[in-house]
Scaffold this active site. Structure first.
Site, PDB file in Angstrom:
ATOM      1  N   HIS A 159       0.833  -1.207   0.000  1.00  0.00           N
ATOM      2  CA  HIS A 159       0.000   0.000   0.000  1.00  0.00           C
ATOM      3  C   HIS A 159       0.866   1.254   0.000  1.00  0.00           C
ATOM      4  O   HIS A 159       2.077   1.202   0.183  1.00  0.00           O
ATOM      5  CB  HIS A 159      -0.933  -0.008   1.222  1.00  0.00           C
ATOM      6  N   CYS A 175       3.048  -4.858   6.723  1.00  0.00           N
ATOM      7  CA  CYS A 175       2.784  -4.570   5.312  1.00  0.00           C
ATOM      8  C   CYS A 175       4.018  -3.991   4.622  1.00  0.00           C
ATOM      9  O   CYS A 175       4.993  -3.622   5.262  1.00  0.00           O
ATOM     10  CB  CYS A 175       1.626  -3.585   5.184  1.00  0.00           C
TER      11      CYS A 175
END
Length: 199
Positions: A159, A175
């Site tokens: 992301h 992440c």
């Protein structure tokens, strides 16, 4: 500046010479008043921050083909490599998980492309950070930035980030983060089903 410490040797010589004494405190003396300031307690414990390795890679050692494209995330060099199915190649600096406990390695794939990600902390994040909000809607303050690629592993994403200081660092809770302009580019190129390998 009159009040700032001045060192009798240049910075490069000082650091090179100090490396031999990494187990002891390193101090420098201010030539103006004779006082000492501590520079670094233990040079062997320096954490290198905000770096990425921009060495290009060939896809063949990692993937059997480029069907649907391929994403390789090198945790150690903090870089994301992307090959389109036609062989075109891109390299992006990334943020990676803060600790080995938060790091997952192995093969996965893109399962969802999210054009306006919202954010909810995972249960383990809330335990570690109870002051965090339960929900952040899409927008400029969203920790997932402007786009997100969901992976087949629960809670794992590639992301964007609104905090550009994180890129090139061990800074995430699991992440892989990219600059918003990079995730927007990757979002347009990657497909649901794109193979992903974290090494």
């Amino acid at each position: 500046m009159a009040n700032s410490p001045r060192f009798p040797v240049n910075r490069r010589s000082f650091l090179a010479g100090s490396a031999a004494f990494a187990a002891t405190p390193v101090v420098a003396q201010d030539v103006n008043d004779g006082s000492t300031i501590e520079i670094e307690r233990d040079l062997s414990q320096i954490v290198r921050r905000n770096i990425s390795s921009f060495r290009t890679l060939d896809w063949r050692p990692y993937f059997s083909d480029l069907n649907n494209g391929a994403i390789l995330v090198d945790i150690d060099s903090r870089a994301l490599h992307y090959w389109e199915d036609n062989g075109n190649y891109r390299l992006y600096p990334s943020s990676v998980p803060l600790t080995d406990d938060l790091t997952r390695r192995g093969r996965t794939r893109v399962t969802l492309k999210d054009p306006e990600p919202d954010w909810r902390p995972t249960p383990s994040m809330k335990i570690r950070n109870p002051e965090w909000p339960d929900y952040v809607p899409p927008g400029p303050d969203n920790p997932l930035g402007t786009r997100a690629l969901h992976l087949s592993w629960t809670y794992y994403r590639i992301h964007g980030t609104h905090d550009t200081r994180k890129i090139g660092r061990r800074s995430s809770n699991g992440c892989i983060g990219l600059y918003n302009e990079h995730i927007e580019e990757l979002y347009e190129l990657a497909k649901v089903g794109t193979q992903v390998l974290l090494i």
